[in-house]
Every structure is written in structure tokens, then in C-alpha cells.
Scaffold this active site. Structure first.
Site, short mmCIF file in Angstrom:
data_model
loop_
_atom_site.label_atom_id
_atom_site.label_comp_id
_atom_site.label_asym_id
_atom_site.label_seq_id
_atom_site.Cartn_x
_atom_site.Cartn_y
_atom_site.Cartn_z
N GLU A 1 2.89 -4.20 23.56
CA GLU A 1 3.37 -2.86 23.79
C GLU A 1 2.73 -2.22 25.02
O GLU A 1 1.52 -2.36 25.16
CB GLU A 1 2.98 -2.01 22.57
CG GLU A 1 4.14 -1.46 21.82
CD GLU A 1 3.70 -0.84 20.51
OE1 GLU A 1 3.85 -1.53 19.49
OE2 GLU A 1 3.21 0.28 20.51
N THR B 1 7.12 -2.54 11.11
CA THR B 1 6.69 -1.19 11.52
C THR B 1 5.17 -1.10 11.47
O THR B 1 4.63 0.00 11.48
CB THR B 1 7.29 -0.10 10.60
OG1 THR B 1 6.94 -0.41 9.25
CG2 THR B 1 8.80 -0.02 10.73
N SER B 2 4.47 -2.26 11.42
CA SER B 2 3.01 -2.22 11.28
C SER B 2 2.36 -2.32 12.65
O SER B 2 2.14 -1.28 13.30
CB SER B 2 2.55 -3.31 10.32
OG SER B 2 2.85 -4.60 10.80
N ARG B 3 2.05 -3.53 13.08
CA ARG B 3 1.55 -3.74 14.45
C ARG B 3 2.23 -5.00 14.98
O ARG B 3 2.42 -5.97 14.25
CB ARG B 3 0.03 -3.94 14.45
CG ARG B 3 -0.77 -2.64 14.31
CD ARG B 3 -0.62 -1.70 15.50
NE ARG B 3 -1.42 -0.49 15.35
CZ ARG B 3 -0.98 0.64 14.77
NH1 ARG B 3 0.25 0.71 14.28
NH2 ARG B 3 -1.78 1.69 14.68
N ARG C 1 -3.21 -9.38 -0.96
CA ARG C 1 -4.42 -10.12 -1.34
C ARG C 1 -4.83 -9.81 -2.78
O ARG C 1 -5.45 -10.60 -3.44
CB ARG C 1 -5.56 -9.81 -0.38
CG ARG C 1 -5.48 -10.64 0.90
CD ARG C 1 -6.65 -10.33 1.79
NE ARG C 1 -6.73 -8.90 2.04
CZ ARG C 1 -7.76 -8.30 2.62
NH1 ARG C 1 -8.80 -8.97 2.98
NH2 ARG C 1 -7.73 -7.00 2.84
N HIS D 1 8.09 2.27 18.81
CA HIS D 1 6.91 2.71 18.04
C HIS D 1 7.03 4.19 17.65
O HIS D 1 6.20 5.03 18.05
CB HIS D 1 5.61 2.45 18.80
CG HIS D 1 4.41 2.34 17.89
ND1 HIS D 1 3.30 1.60 18.18
CD2 HIS D 1 4.17 2.89 16.67
CE1 HIS D 1 2.42 1.70 17.20
NE2 HIS D 1 2.92 2.48 16.26
N ILE D 2 8.04 4.48 16.83
CA ILE D 2 8.30 5.86 16.41
C ILE D 2 8.16 6.04 14.90
O ILE D 2 8.68 6.99 14.32
CB ILE D 2 9.71 6.32 16.86
CG1 ILE D 2 10.81 5.34 16.39
CG2 ILE D 2 9.75 6.50 18.38
CD1 ILE D 2 12.23 5.81 16.67
N GLY D 3 7.45 5.10 14.24
CA GLY D 3 7.34 5.16 12.77
C GLY D 3 6.90 6.51 12.24
O GLY D 3 7.45 7.01 11.25
N ILE E 1 2.50 2.92 2.42
CA ILE E 1 3.77 2.83 3.14
C ILE E 1 4.68 1.79 2.48
O ILE E 1 5.86 2.07 2.21
CB ILE E 1 3.54 2.48 4.63
CG1 ILE E 1 2.71 3.57 5.32
CG2 ILE E 1 4.88 2.29 5.36
CD1 ILE E 1 2.22 3.20 6.73
N GLY F 1 0.85 -1.20 0.00
CA GLY F 1 0.00 0.00 0.00
C GLY F 1 0.88 1.23 0.00
O GLY F 1 2.02 1.20 -0.48
C1 GLV Z 1 0.95 4.33 13.80
O1 GLV Z 1 1.32 3.28 14.25
C2 GLV Z 1 -0.26 4.55 13.08
O2 GLV Z 1 -1.06 3.60 12.91
O3 GLV Z 1 -0.48 5.68 12.65
#
Ligand code: GLV
Ligand code: GLV
Length: 319
Positions: free
Chosen positions: A265, A234-236, A177, A283-285, A157, A155
Site C-alpha cells: 500500500e 479488510t485486515s492487512r 488459534r 483501505h476505507i474499512g 470485527i 474477534g
Molecule cells: C485500520 O486499518 C485499522 O487498523 O484501524
């Protein structure tokens, strides 16, 4: 008069935008609200501007009451929001897609570089005061050029991570998908998950957390990866089975990991802390001054639209 609850202090123009549309009920301090404070803050409001750390469920919707018309999450992810519960009460939900794509891709790429070139390990070594000396085989990592970057979820990102990978001479594969509209520009090959895992030097995760993607990467998937490969998340956190990842890193099933998000987390699996081959950041994305202001302003624009009975710019499709 419309009342808008805001569960954390927002940067940029967002507070002024919100103040034009209604009375603001702001979080008292700078830190995260306790559950009790959160439930009290939303009582009777028309719109709630929420953070990804706020659980929006039946309990919160009950506490808010029937005036609530919108929940505007200051995040692209919305796994903290019970969409069915909101839909059942006619509460709109919005998120902040797009505005954080570059910041998050930068962080993902920083983790790729850090893991492939052992930056965390090198930093720790120097700061430890232990002796070290240059030699041919000392702290060698892996080239990016010529390697394959496998993106799970091409997507907004994922596509920007892929573009950075191309600039570093990597070949791009992806799993999703459906066909990604970004694939042609990136010359990206679509693979099933097994083939992507087996053939990629770096696997970067960019899928939302849903019941289908929870533990998408577990023991079986990690075993498919190359022993030299890097996994970046960097997602979840819960997209990866963290206990399985610890075992895979420890046993050499994969080479390295770069993690911005964690399954429980802010708690981190103790096994991860002991591993030299994991780069861990909190979690600083999307955590840049510019991007956080843009996220807050988009959430505010959504809240203002809902407060005025207009269609918000970035609604989340409800079930
Ligand atoms: C960060 O993790 C967001 O979902 O924006
Ligand atoms: C490495 O430090 C080199 O000069 O090649």
C-alpha cells in the site's frame, strides 16, 4: 508542560480533549507527513498520537527522545509499531479496538456482496459505453443464502461480519488459534484453516498482521479453495501473498476477491488492476464520519490518560 504530537488532523472532540491535557504539536498540513516531518514533529514530546501509516521504530523513538511515554495509534491494527522497541524504552502503546468493528464489518460485507454479484464489473461495463443486454446467463454471480462464510479470526470485527452473514442466510465457520467467545451466538463451527478454505464459499480475513500471519494465504492455501469462492481482505494486505492471489484469480483457482488492503500500500500489484474478478477499494474499512470521530476520541482518551500518568483505556499488551 506536557506536549502531545498529533501526526494528522483529527476529527470530532479529539483535538479539544487533547488540548486540555497538554500543548498540542499538530501536523502542519492535511496530508500525510514525510518521514523527516514526522521525525521532527515528535522531537521531545511526551505522547505521540500516530496513524497506521506512521512507522514507529527505533529511529522514531530516538527522534522523540527520553520524554516519550506513550504512542497512541489511531487504528485497531498496530503492525506499524515496533512493540519490542517501545517496551524496551518503557513507552506505552495503545490502539482503538471495538469502535470500528461495525464500520469495518459493513465494508467487508459490501465487498462480499460486490464480489458475489459482480458489482465492480457491472459498473465498469456500463461506464465503458460498451453495448450490453439482459439475458439469462448475463453477469450471473452467486447467492449468499445457503453458502458458507468462513471467518479467519472471529474477534470483534469477524463476529460482526458473521452476524451479517447469518442475516443473509449463510452458515458460519471460523478459524482461530483458540475458541471464540462469539462462536456460540453465531452457531459458528471451528475448523482448521485447510478445512475452512476447502469448504467455504466466502472466506473473510480478520486477523492482525504478525510474523505468523504474514502470507497466511498463499499459493497452497488458495489452491485449497473452491474455484467459485470469494476471498475478502479488510485486515492487512500482507496477510495475503498478493502475487499468488493474482495468479489464483487469473487461473480460476478461486472465483473472485474483494480487497480493501494491499501488500505494498498504496501501490497495487499491476496484475490485480487487469482482473475483472477483483473488487478493489482504497483501505476505507473504518472510513465513516462517525467511526473516524470515535477512533480519534478513543486515541485522545488514551493520550490524555498517559499524559496524566493514569492507565490508558485500551493499552496494547507489550512483549
Ligand atoms: C485500520 O486499518 C485499522 O487498523 O484501524
Ligand atoms: C430480473 O430482472 C427479473 O425481473 O427477474
Amino acid at each position: 508542560m506536557t506536549t502531545i504530537a498529533v501526526t494528522a488532523a483529527l476529527p470530532g472532540r479529539a483535538p479539544a480533549m487533547l488540548a486540555e491535557a497538554g500543548a498540542i504539536r499538530a501536523a502542519p498540513g492535511a496530508g500525510r507527513l514525510s518521514r523527516e516531518e514526522l521525525l521532527a514533529l515528535v522531537e521531545g514530546v511526551d505522547v505521540a498520537v500516530t496513524m497506521l501509516s506512521d512507522r514507529v521504530d527505533d529511529e522514531l523513538l530516538d527522534a522523540a527522545g527520553p520524554a516519550l511515554r506513550g504512542v497512541c495509534n489511531v487504528a485497531v491494527g498496530f503492525d506499524n509499531v515496533d512493540l519490542a522497541a517501545c517496551a524496551g524504552r518503557g513507552v506505552l502503546v495503545t490502539n482503538t479496538p471495538g469502535v470500528l468493528d461495525d464500520a469495518t464489518a459493513d465494508l467487508a460485507f459490501a465487498l462480499i456482496l460486490a464480489a458475489r454479484r459482480r458489482l465492480g464489473e457491472g459498473e465498469r461495463l456500463i461506464r465503458s459505453g460498451r453495448p450490453w443486454e439482459w439475458s439469462m446467463g448475463f453477469m450471473v454471480g452467486h447467492d449468499l443464502r445457503g453458502g458458507r462464510l468462513g471467518i479467519v479470526g472471529l474477534g470483534g470485527i469477524g463476529a460482526r461480519v458473521a452476524a451479517r452473514g447469518r442475516a443473509f442466510g449463510m452458515e458460519i465457520a471460523y478459524h482461530g488459534r483458540r475458541e471464540s467467545p462469539h462462536a456460540a451466538d453465531l452457531d459458528a463451527t471451528r475448523l482448521d484453516l485447510e478445512d475452512l478454505l476447502a469448504t467455504s464459499d466466502v472466506v473473510s480475513l480478520h486477523t492482525p498482521l504478525t510474523p505468523e500471519t504474514r502470507h497466511l494465504i498463499g499459493t497452497r492455501e488458495l489452491a485449497l479453495m473452491k474455484p467459485t469462492a470469494t476471498l475478502v481482505n479488510t485486515s492487512r494486505g500482507a496477510v495475503v501473498d498478493e502475487a499468488a492471489l493474482v495468479a489464483a484469480l487469473r487461473d480460476g483457482e478461486i472465483g473472485t476477491a474483494g480487497l480493501d488492503v494491499f501488500e505494498h500500500e498504496p501501490d497495487i500489484h499491476p496484475g490485480l488492476l487487469a482482473l475483472e474478478n477483483a473488487v478493489l477499494v482504497p483501505h476505507i474499512g473504518s472510513a465513516t464520519v462517525e467511526t473516524r470521530a470515535a477512533m480519534a476520541e478513543l486515541a485522545a482518551a488514551n493520550a490524555v490518560a498517559i499524559a496524566r500518568g493514569e492507565t490508558p483505556p485500551t493499552p496494547v499488551p507489550l512483549p
